[in-house]
Scaffold this active site. Structure first.
Site, PDB file in Angstrom:
ATOM      1  N   SER A  18       0.768  -1.137  -0.004  1.00  0.00           N
ATOM      2  CA  SER A  18      -0.007   0.034  -0.024  1.00  0.00           C
ATOM      3  C   SER A  18       0.723   1.195  -0.031  1.00  0.00           C
ATOM      4  CB  SER A  18      -0.995   0.185   1.276  1.00  0.00           C
ATOM      5  OG  SER A  18      -1.795  -1.036   1.255  1.00  0.00           O
ATOM      6  N   CYS A  19       0.216   2.190  -0.507  1.00  0.00           N
ATOM      7  CA  CYS A  19       0.865   3.647  -0.446  1.00  0.00           C
ATOM      8  C   CYS A  19       1.319   3.963   0.987  1.00  0.00           C
ATOM      9  CB  CYS A  19      -0.153   4.784  -0.748  1.00  0.00           C
ATOM     10  SG  CYS A  19       0.432   6.461  -0.914  1.00  0.00           S
ATOM     11  N   PRO A  20       2.786   4.511   0.938  1.00  0.00           N
ATOM     12  CA  PRO A  20       3.506   4.930   0.009  1.00  0.00           C
ATOM     13  C   PRO A  20       4.539   3.827  -0.296  1.00  0.00           C
ATOM     14  CG  PRO A  20       4.255   5.551   2.380  1.00  0.00           C
ATOM     15  CD  PRO A  20       2.978   5.012   2.364  1.00  0.00           C
ATOM     16  N   ASP A  45      -1.545  -1.015  -6.152  1.00  0.00           N
ATOM     17  CA  ASP A  45      -2.228   0.312  -5.326  1.00  0.00           C
ATOM     18  C   ASP A  45      -2.470   1.217  -6.528  1.00  0.00           C
ATOM     19  OD1 ASP A  45      -2.805   2.387  -3.784  1.00  0.00           O
ATOM     20  OD2 ASP A  45      -0.883   2.723  -2.918  1.00  0.00           O
ATOM     21  N   ASP A  51       1.065   8.788  -7.371  1.00  0.00           N
ATOM     22  CA  ASP A  51       2.413   9.060  -6.672  1.00  0.00           C
ATOM     23  C   ASP A  51       3.614   9.003  -7.851  1.00  0.00           C
ATOM     24  OD1 ASP A  51       0.972   9.013  -4.385  1.00  0.00           O
ATOM     25  OD2 ASP A  51       1.632   6.805  -3.871  1.00  0.00           O
TER      26      ASP A  51
END
Length: 80
Positions: A18-20, A45, A51
């Site tokens: 998952s982010c980041p 993601d 991003d």
């Protein structure tokens, strides 16, 4: 710009993160690469699309491609 015949120097599978984390792992890998080398990142993601686009603008690396195939986001970056 990346020549379609040019090889990708490094591929990293970051699916399920998952982010980041996908961006952080890609940044770490890029820091060990030389100018002109190409990295391809596989992520699941959806936030990675935003991003990686933002990161490329800020960092000066070239976002060669950002694609989606069956829920997998494939980002190809060329080191500045």
């Amino acid at each position: 710009m990346l020549n379609v015949d040019q090889a990708v120097d490094l591929e990293i599978d970051l699916k399920g993160m998952s982010c980041p984390l996908p961006l952080l792992k890609a940044k770490q890998a890029l820091s060990r690469m030389q100018s002109g080398q190409v990295i391809r990142v596989y992520a699941t993601d959806p936030g990675s699309v935003r991003d990686f686009a933002s990161f490329a603008k800020i960092s000066g690396h070239v976002l060669v491609a950002s694609e989606e195939e069956q829920g997998v986001y494939i980002h190809t970056l060329q080191h500045k």
